[in-house]
Design a protein around this motif. Sequence first.
Motif, short mmCIF file in Angstrom:
data_model
loop_
_atom_site.label_atom_id
_atom_site.label_comp_id
_atom_site.label_asym_id
_atom_site.label_seq_id
_atom_site.Cartn_x
_atom_site.Cartn_y
_atom_site.Cartn_z
N UNK A 168 0.82 -1.22 0.00
CA UNK A 168 0.00 0.00 0.00
C UNK A 168 0.85 1.26 0.00
N UNK A 169 1.92 1.26 0.74
CA UNK A 169 2.77 2.46 0.81
C UNK A 169 3.41 2.77 -0.54
N UNK A 170 3.78 1.75 -1.30
CA UNK A 170 4.37 1.98 -2.62
C UNK A 170 3.34 2.61 -3.54
N UNK A 171 2.12 2.09 -3.52
CA UNK A 171 1.05 2.64 -4.36
C UNK A 171 0.79 4.09 -3.97
N UNK A 172 0.72 4.34 -2.66
CA UNK A 172 0.48 5.71 -2.19
C UNK A 172 1.56 6.67 -2.64
N UNK A 173 2.81 6.22 -2.60
CA UNK A 173 3.91 7.08 -3.03
C UNK A 173 3.81 7.40 -4.52
N UNK A 174 3.43 6.41 -5.33
CA UNK A 174 3.35 6.63 -6.77
C UNK A 174 2.18 7.55 -7.13
N UNK A 175 1.01 7.30 -6.55
CA UNK A 175 -0.17 8.07 -6.98
C UNK A 175 -0.23 9.46 -6.35
N UNK A 176 0.40 9.66 -5.19
CA UNK A 176 0.36 10.99 -4.57
C UNK A 176 1.64 11.78 -4.78
N UNK A 177 2.71 11.10 -5.18
CA UNK A 177 4.04 11.71 -5.34
C UNK A 177 4.52 12.34 -4.03
N UNK A 178 4.15 11.70 -2.91
CA UNK A 178 4.58 12.17 -1.60
C UNK A 178 5.47 11.11 -0.96
N UNK A 179 6.18 11.53 0.05
CA UNK A 179 7.01 10.61 0.81
C UNK A 179 6.11 9.64 1.57
N UNK A 180 6.55 8.40 1.72
CA UNK A 180 5.74 7.38 2.39
C UNK A 180 5.46 7.70 3.85
#
Length: 108
Positions: free
Chosen positions: A43-55
């Motif tokens: 989930x954290x990898x997906x969140x980083x890619x779609x939000x372009x934010x740090x995990x």
Amino acid sequence: MRFVIARFPFDLTRSGVLESMKGIKPEHASGQSVIIGRRTYPLKQVGQVITRQDRRDFSAGEILRAMTQLGFTCRNPTPAPAPTQVLTPLQQASAMLGAPAAGILTTR
């Protein structure tokens, strides 16, 4: 759909997430994960890619909620059940009678 992740609003769509994750190699998913296409991503990898934010800026729960509402399958690994101790018939009988377990000697 509009989601608030790490206090920022994001307009995410299922097709947009699929497009964003295209060509991204999944990391090893030892915790919560989401299935996108045929791949399982943390989930954290997906969140980083779609939000372009740090995990560290968002929680896995925020991404889990968003991915679930978009119709993706999310997985939460369940811990393996603790092994149960196998009792001998003598130990079972002792336990049922409330007597000390076999093998324990008492002196008077």
